[in-house]
Enzyme design. Structure first.
Site, mmCIF file in Angstrom:
data_model
loop_
_atom_site.group_PDB
_atom_site.id
_atom_site.type_symbol
_atom_site.label_atom_id
_atom_site.label_comp_id
_atom_site.label_asym_id
_atom_site.label_seq_id
_atom_site.Cartn_x
_atom_site.Cartn_y
_atom_site.Cartn_z
ATOM 1 N N LYS A 198 -119.578 123.447 70.789
ATOM 2 C CA LYS A 198 -119.159 122.856 69.696
ATOM 3 C C LYS A 198 -117.580 122.683 70.114
ATOM 4 C CE LYS A 198 -117.089 123.577 65.919
ATOM 5 N NZ LYS A 198 -115.968 122.828 65.456
ATOM 6 N N GLU A 272 -112.346 135.131 73.354
ATOM 7 C CA GLU A 272 -111.044 135.078 74.123
ATOM 8 C C GLU A 272 -109.961 134.505 72.823
ATOM 9 O OE1 GLU A 272 -107.668 134.084 74.986
ATOM 10 O OE2 GLU A 272 -108.648 132.167 76.026
ATOM 11 N N CYS A 306 -102.770 130.541 73.926
ATOM 12 C CA CYS A 306 -102.779 131.874 73.585
ATOM 13 C C CYS A 306 -102.113 132.885 74.462
ATOM 14 C CB CYS A 306 -104.427 132.080 73.729
ATOM 15 S SG CYS A 306 -105.100 131.684 75.591
ATOM 16 N N GLU A 403 -98.929 135.580 65.582
ATOM 17 C CA GLU A 403 -99.093 134.610 66.596
ATOM 18 C C GLU A 403 -98.612 133.283 65.950
ATOM 19 O OE1 GLU A 403 -103.414 133.234 67.847
ATOM 20 O OE2 GLU A 403 -102.265 133.190 69.932
HETATM 21 P P1 NAP Z 1 -110.182 128.612 64.957
HETATM 22 O O1 NAP Z 1 -110.206 128.152 63.406
HETATM 23 O O2 NAP Z 1 -110.309 129.862 65.375
HETATM 24 O O3 NAP Z 1 -111.121 127.648 65.652
HETATM 25 C C1 NAP Z 1 -111.625 127.831 66.835
HETATM 26 C C2 NAP Z 1 -113.132 127.023 66.932
HETATM 27 O O4 NAP Z 1 -113.958 127.903 65.992
HETATM 28 C C3 NAP Z 1 -113.080 125.715 66.432
HETATM 29 O O5 NAP Z 1 -113.947 125.003 67.013
HETATM 30 C C4 NAP Z 1 -113.346 125.971 64.994
HETATM 31 O O6 NAP Z 1 -114.140 125.010 64.653
HETATM 32 C C5 NAP Z 1 -114.555 126.861 64.998
HETATM 33 N N1 NAP Z 1 -114.650 127.749 63.665
HETATM 34 C C6 NAP Z 1 -113.840 127.709 62.618
HETATM 35 N N2 NAP Z 1 -114.616 128.456 61.901
HETATM 36 C C7 NAP Z 1 -115.725 129.258 62.515
HETATM 37 C C8 NAP Z 1 -116.556 130.098 61.824
HETATM 38 N N3 NAP Z 1 -116.580 130.704 60.931
HETATM 39 N N4 NAP Z 1 -117.505 130.336 62.696
HETATM 40 C C9 NAP Z 1 -117.874 129.760 64.050
HETATM 41 N N5 NAP Z 1 -116.718 129.007 64.565
HETATM 42 C C10 NAP Z 1 -115.860 128.586 63.523
HETATM 43 O O7 NAP Z 1 -108.889 128.212 65.242
HETATM 44 P P2 NAP Z 1 -107.838 126.974 64.569
HETATM 45 O O8 NAP Z 1 -107.980 127.151 63.049
HETATM 46 O O9 NAP Z 1 -107.933 125.709 65.262
HETATM 47 O O10 NAP Z 1 -106.323 127.494 64.845
HETATM 48 C C11 NAP Z 1 -105.988 128.677 63.972
HETATM 49 C C12 NAP Z 1 -105.153 129.585 64.756
HETATM 50 O O11 NAP Z 1 -105.971 130.123 65.902
HETATM 51 C C13 NAP Z 1 -103.933 129.022 65.416
HETATM 52 O O12 NAP Z 1 -102.838 129.036 64.775
HETATM 53 C C14 NAP Z 1 -103.678 130.028 66.395
HETATM 54 O O13 NAP Z 1 -102.961 130.907 66.053
HETATM 55 C C15 NAP Z 1 -105.045 130.526 66.812
HETATM 56 N N6 NAP Z 1 -105.706 129.868 67.985
HETATM 57 C C16 NAP Z 1 -105.809 130.499 69.108
HETATM 58 C C17 NAP Z 1 -106.288 130.035 70.179
HETATM 59 C C18 NAP Z 1 -106.577 130.675 71.472
HETATM 60 O O14 NAP Z 1 -106.601 130.080 72.434
HETATM 61 N N7 NAP Z 1 -106.603 131.945 71.585
HETATM 62 C C19 NAP Z 1 -106.645 128.651 70.397
HETATM 63 C C20 NAP Z 1 -106.460 128.130 69.009
HETATM 64 C C21 NAP Z 1 -106.164 128.512 67.938
HETATM 65 P P3 NAP Z 1 -112.999 123.708 63.639
HETATM 66 O O15 NAP Z 1 -112.206 123.417 64.651
HETATM 67 O O16 NAP Z 1 -114.071 122.759 63.018
HETATM 68 O O17 NAP Z 1 -112.382 124.532 62.447
#
Ligand code: NAP
Ligand code: MG
Length: 498
Positions: A198, A272, A306, A403
């Site tokens: 996904k 992660e 990250c 973050e």
């Molecule tokens: P996120 O919400 O954690 O999204 C990561 C993945 O999880 C996406 O494929 C997302 O789908 C999916 N997802 C969202 N809600 C979910 C749920 N309830 N259950 C299962 N999967 C779900 O990250 P983001 O919203 O894109 O970014 C938000 C913040 O996360 C960023 O500002 C950053 O601080 C952090 N982040 C961290 C990393 C890392 O590598 N550690 C990477 C990205 C972001 P959708 O894209 O459709 O929402």
């Protein structure tokens, strides 16, 4: 939907974005059951790129059934390890051959530099597939010399087997779309699992192109399924009773939701998650090298890493000179779209991230931090933020604790060894940097830092062979390295009375 007609795009990329993209389920390219689509955008211009199937819980269910069938009784279930090895090696080679195409598509969808996306994201992904191809034939159990004290005189032959976990859901973010998918796909497939990938809603395109590569390499239908959609699709995958394991990269907040959703069938979970990594510069470090490395530590991928080294600790005697040099180097970065080969700093991924990072900049200034450079939006179009170096910060400021996921660093002076407790003062523990010419000091500090990766006189010192993951709220488990196979296998103990 109109395709983007950037003149520098190869014809294959232009073709790829000129039609609506379907999902891969059970070896077929299909529309969402609902018939819905969503649009993916170029963050440098906010222009639409193409439309993509909008998968939901019913599509996830279809994909899980296809993956289960392939796991239980397909060609895959009977495939020998050396055949899996050859298929995975072929994926690596195809990625290498098509690196320019993958790089351009990633640049278009994510905003990062096309050159870096080809040379780093894609070629490293190819390396990860080849490394794990080699592991497919090297998944060992052991023979165990058992005592069995309650069966006097008995003779036994005991051994362990490593079995694939089963159907694995792989949920990845938008910051390194292809690479984060590869971190998970390669060991999961090497171990003999079937998967549902996904991708993030912001960046579905390279995952779908990778689906074509899996087909071309000769993977049987249903082994690799790709469902594009939003968070609800990820949630459905995490809660699905017939999914045996979830591997997730993303925010700590969603990581916690996945743990909760996994409770129903107690599926295995590896995570992660986020970070707020310390980067520690001692006064005896090579000044120029440490400046360049410390800038890359928080600016690489526009701060959307990250592991970004966003808490910069500088030993007090060099604090003013060092932070001034970091600010000067950062302010010279050429900002622009990822398809421009001269670009060093691209746009953030989305309006949401742009608003979030802008909010942190405003909060930092309101709290009393001083920006040596940056502090605001760059240009008038796209999601660009000026690289920003904050000084005069307190550990309690949100720009120090949380973050940000943008090109923003908070610099703090330190005196001697007190830096270790300051560096460890975080809910996260993903990575850390240490800059010094005194290697004895570097080794001592590396032992005391609570982080999954410690880099000395370099930053982002990743390697396919080195395990990667987080302490504390940065995650569970270690990806990369040969031990990544542990995330995708169960150990079975077999004991035979002879
Ligand atoms: P996120 O919400 O954690 O999204 C990561 C993945 O999880 C996406 O494929 C997302 O789908 C999916 N997802 C969202 N809600 C979910 C749920 N309830 N259950 C299962 N999967 C779900 O990250 P983001 O919203 O894109 O970014 C938000 C913040 O996360 C960023 O500002 C950053 O601080 C952090 N982040 C961290 C990393 C890392 O590598 N550690 C990477 C990205 C972001 P959708 O894209 O459709 O929402
Ligand atoms: Mg999201």
């Amino acid at each position: 939907m109109t395709a983007i007609a950037e003149p520098q795009l190869t014809s294959r990329v232009r073709d790829f974005v000129s039609t609506d993209r379907k999902m891969l389920i059970g070896g077929e390219w299909v529309d969402a059951a609902s018939g819905k689509t969503f649009t993916t955008y170029d963050p440098a211009t906010t222009a639409p790129i193409t439309d993509v199937a909008h998968g939901d819980a019913s599509d996830v269910d279809r994909a899980v059934r296809a993956a289960r069938k392939a796991f239980d009784d397909g060609h895959w279930a009977r495939m020998k390890p050396n055949e899996r090895e050859r298929l995975l090696w072929r994926v690596g080679d195809l990625l290498s051959e098509r690196a320019e195409e993958f790089g351009q598509l990633e640049a278009l969808d994510n905003g990062k530099s096309a050159g870096i996306a080809a040379a780093v994201d894609t070629q490293w992904s190819a390396d990860i597939f080849r490394y794990n191809a080699g592991l497919a034939t090297k998944i060992f159990g052991s023979t165990v010399n058992v005592s069995m004290p309650f069966v006097p005189g008995g003779e036994f032959h005991a051994y362990t087997l490593r079995d694939p976990v089963g159907v694995c859901g792989l949920i990845v973010p938008w910051n390194f779309p292809l690479l984060m998918a590869s971190f998970k796909l390669a060991p999961a497939l090497a171990a003999g699992n079937t998967v549902i990938l996904k991708p993030a809603e912001q960046t579905p395109l390279t995952a779908l192109l990778l689906g074509e590569v899996f087909e071309e390499a000769g993977f049987p239908p249903g082994v690799v399924n790709i469902v594009t959609g939003f968070g609800d699709a990820g949630a459905a995958l995490s809660a699905h009773p017939d999914v045996d394991k979830i591997a997730f990269t993303g925010s700590t907040e969603v990581g916690k939701k996945i743990v909760a959703a996994a409770q129903g069938n107690l599926k295995k979970v590896s995570l992660e998650l986020g970070g707020k990594s310390p980067n520690i510069v001692f006064a005896d470090a090579d000044f120029e090298q440490a400046v360049a490395g410390s800038v890359a530590a928080w600016m690489f991928n526009h701060g959307q890493c990250c592991v970004a080294g966003t808490r910069l600790f500088v030993e007090r005697p060099i604090f003013d000179d060092f932070t001034a040099a970091v600010a000067e180097a950062a302010s010279k970065a050429k900002i622009g779209p990822g398809l421009d080969p001269t670009t060093e700093l691209g746009p953030l991924i989305s309006q949401e991230q742009f608003d979030k990072v802008s909010g942190y900049l405003a909060q930092g200034l309101a709290d009393g931090a001083r920006a040596l450079t940056g502090g605001k939006r760059w240009g008038t179009e796209g999601y660009f933020i000026e690289p920003t170096v904050f000084v005069d910060v307190e550990p309690s400021f949100s720009i120090v604790e949380e973050e940000i996921f943008g090109p923003v660093v908070a610099a703090m002076p330190f005196d001697g060894d007190d830096v270790v407790s300051a560096a460890n003062n975080s809910i996260y523990g993903l990575a850390a940097g240490i800059w010094t010419k005194d290697l004895s000091k570097a080794h001592k500090i590396a032992r005391r830092i609570k982080a999954g990766s410690v880099w000395v006189n370099q930053y982002n010192g990743f390697d396919t062979a080195m395990p990667f993951g987080g302490y504390k709220q940065s995650g569970w488990g270690r990806e990369l390295g040969s031990s990544a196979i542990d995330l995708y296998t169960e150990t079975k103990s077999v004991n035979i009375a002879l």
